[in-house]
Design an enzyme around this catalytic site. Structure first.
Site, short mmCIF file in Angstrom:
data_model
loop_
_atom_site.label_atom_id
_atom_site.label_comp_id
_atom_site.label_asym_id
_atom_site.label_seq_id
_atom_site.Cartn_x
_atom_site.Cartn_y
_atom_site.Cartn_z
N GLY A 15 0.78 -1.23 0.00
CA GLY A 15 0.00 0.00 0.00
C GLY A 15 0.81 1.28 0.00
CB VAL A 67 -4.81 -6.62 -3.79
CG1 VAL A 67 -3.49 -6.41 -3.09
CG2 VAL A 67 -5.67 -5.37 -3.74
CB ALA A 97 -14.51 3.12 -2.96
CE1 TYR A 157 -13.38 6.87 4.96
CE2 TYR A 157 -14.33 4.71 5.30
CZ TYR A 157 -13.23 5.52 5.18
OH TYR A 157 -11.98 4.97 5.30
CE LYS A 164 -10.51 1.30 5.45
NZ LYS A 164 -9.30 0.63 4.95
CB THR A 195 -3.12 9.60 2.29
OG1 THR A 195 -4.47 9.12 2.36
CG2 THR A 195 -2.48 9.51 3.65
CG LEU A 196 -3.14 9.29 -4.23
CD1 LEU A 196 -2.83 10.65 -4.85
CD2 LEU A 196 -2.21 8.22 -4.84
CB SER A 197 -6.79 6.68 -0.34
OG SER A 197 -5.91 5.80 -0.91
P1 NAD Z 1 -2.74 5.83 0.02
O1 NAD Z 1 -3.46 6.30 -1.19
O2 NAD Z 1 -1.38 6.34 0.24
O3 NAD Z 1 -2.72 4.25 0.09
C1 NAD Z 1 -3.71 3.43 -0.49
C2 NAD Z 1 -2.96 2.37 -1.24
O4 NAD Z 1 -3.87 1.40 -1.77
C3 NAD Z 1 -2.16 2.94 -2.40
O5 NAD Z 1 -0.81 2.57 -2.26
C4 NAD Z 1 -2.79 2.26 -3.61
O6 NAD Z 1 -1.84 2.01 -4.66
C5 NAD Z 1 -3.25 0.96 -2.96
N1 NAD Z 1 -4.20 0.24 -3.82
C6 NAD Z 1 -5.41 0.64 -4.28
N2 NAD Z 1 -5.90 -0.30 -5.13
C7 NAD Z 1 -4.99 -1.30 -5.18
C8 NAD Z 1 -4.88 -2.51 -5.88
N3 NAD Z 1 -5.84 -2.93 -6.74
N4 NAD Z 1 -3.78 -3.30 -5.71
C9 NAD Z 1 -2.80 -2.92 -4.86
N5 NAD Z 1 -2.83 -1.77 -4.17
C10 NAD Z 1 -3.90 -0.96 -4.34
O7 NAD Z 1 -3.72 6.22 1.24
P2 NAD Z 1 -3.67 5.85 2.79
O8 NAD Z 1 -4.58 6.80 3.43
O9 NAD Z 1 -2.28 5.72 3.25
O10 NAD Z 1 -4.39 4.43 2.82
C11 NAD Z 1 -3.80 3.29 3.43
C12 NAD Z 1 -4.83 2.57 4.28
O11 NAD Z 1 -5.16 3.39 5.41
C13 NAD Z 1 -6.16 2.31 3.56
O12 NAD Z 1 -6.65 1.04 3.96
C14 NAD Z 1 -7.04 3.41 4.12
O13 NAD Z 1 -8.43 3.11 4.04
C15 NAD Z 1 -6.56 3.42 5.55
N6 NAD Z 1 -6.94 4.60 6.33
C16 NAD Z 1 -6.63 5.84 5.89
C17 NAD Z 1 -7.01 6.95 6.63
C18 NAD Z 1 -6.72 8.34 6.15
O14 NAD Z 1 -7.39 9.28 6.59
N7 NAD Z 1 -5.74 8.53 5.28
C19 NAD Z 1 -7.72 6.78 7.84
C20 NAD Z 1 -8.00 5.49 8.28
C21 NAD Z 1 -7.61 4.39 7.51
#
Ligand code: NAD
Length: 256
Positions: A15, A67, A97, A157, A164, A195-197
């Protein structure tokens, strides 16, 4: 400054997209503790960026893994088996999503959008665990990243909240199954971090403001805090903890 020596251990971290990724924050904490890293990235598009990030960490193995594809996952785990042959720590930080499913009405989510979000963001934990297990032994552990929308209704969300909730259930189910082998499975429920997502969620900036106003610590969390909590859960410091969702959200979840 805390220290824990995990020299000799290996971790697969899925990730990392860029330096803002929570996965990268976890990777840095593990590397600082002496863990050998295997970092997976989704596709070609991320390869150069991830290579630049990891080039100062000796012996890091880079793996391409989408994945959403069994073939890609089989190739990735085949490469890991060949190059390293052992996984002590598995970090799942992957979610996706469609943009249109992170705004508007939840009941408008398409069947396809629902499947896609649940597949990439929740099923992938099972798919990774299935392939990692032959390389994991007693004392190994798994951590994934969740958000409070697994438990509550959070505007916009939408389907990611469902994903989740599935991820947190999978954490408990896997913990139950893998406990007898001495493998622990936990989840960090993080507060919002830019972050990006996260920026794909409609209204994310106001979410950041709302969280920091309501949270007992009156601030948002840092990626470093997520990294430290994941390190704790993965390490022997948490040897008695499994099936748990640990909130790293400045206390937001206890408020009404
Ligand atoms: P991010 O965009 O840096 O990371 C998300 C990752 O998912 C990216 O590296 C992306 O390439 C990967 N991804 C998406 N589709 C994929 C696929 N088909 N195959 C392989 N990889 C794939 O953002 P983030 O916020 O660091 O997210 C990481 C985790 O943390 C996620 O599960 C997110 O839901 C969770 N999260 C984030 C926050 C927040 O506010 N940023 C809060 C709680 C939980």
């Amino acid at each position: 400054m805390y220290t824990i020596d995990l020299t000799g251990k290996t971790a697969l971290i899925a990730g990392v997209a860029n330096h803002r990724s929570l996965a990268w924050a976890v990777a840095k904490e593990l590397a600082r503790s002496g863990v050998r890293l295997m970092v997976s990235y989704q596709s070609d598009r991320f390869r150069d960026g991830v290579q630049k990030l990891t080039h100062e960490i000796p012996e890091t193995v880079l793996v391409e893994m989408d994945v959403a594809s069994d073939e890609s996952m089989d190739r990735a785990f085949g490469q890991i088996q060949e190059q390293v042959g052992r996984i002590d720590y598995l970090v799942h930080a992957v979610a996706f999503a469609k943009k249109e499913d992170l705004e508007g009405a939840f009941y408008d989510t398409s069947r396809d959008g629902y499947h896609l979000a649940l597949d990439i963001s929740a099923y992938s934990l099972l798919a990774m665990t299935h392939r990692a297990l032959p390389m994991m032994g007693e004392g190994a552990s798994i951590v994934s990243l969740s958000y409070i929308a697994a438990q509550r209704a959070v505007p916009n969300y939408n389907v990611m909240g469902t994903a989740k909730a599935a991820l947190e259930h999978a954490t408990r189910q896997l913990a139950h199954e893998l406990g007898p082998r001495g493998i622990r499975v936990n989840c960090v429920s993080a507060g919002p971090v830019s972050t990006l997502s996260a920026r794909g969620i409609t209204g994310f900036t106001s979410m950041l403001g709302y969280h920091s106003e309501k949270a007992p610590l009156r601030r948002n969390i840092t990626p470093h805090e997520v990294g430290m909590a994941a390190l704790f859960l993965l390490s022997p410091l948490a040897s008695g903890i499994t099936g748990e969702t640990l909130y790293v959200d400045a206390g937001y979840h206890i408020t009404i």
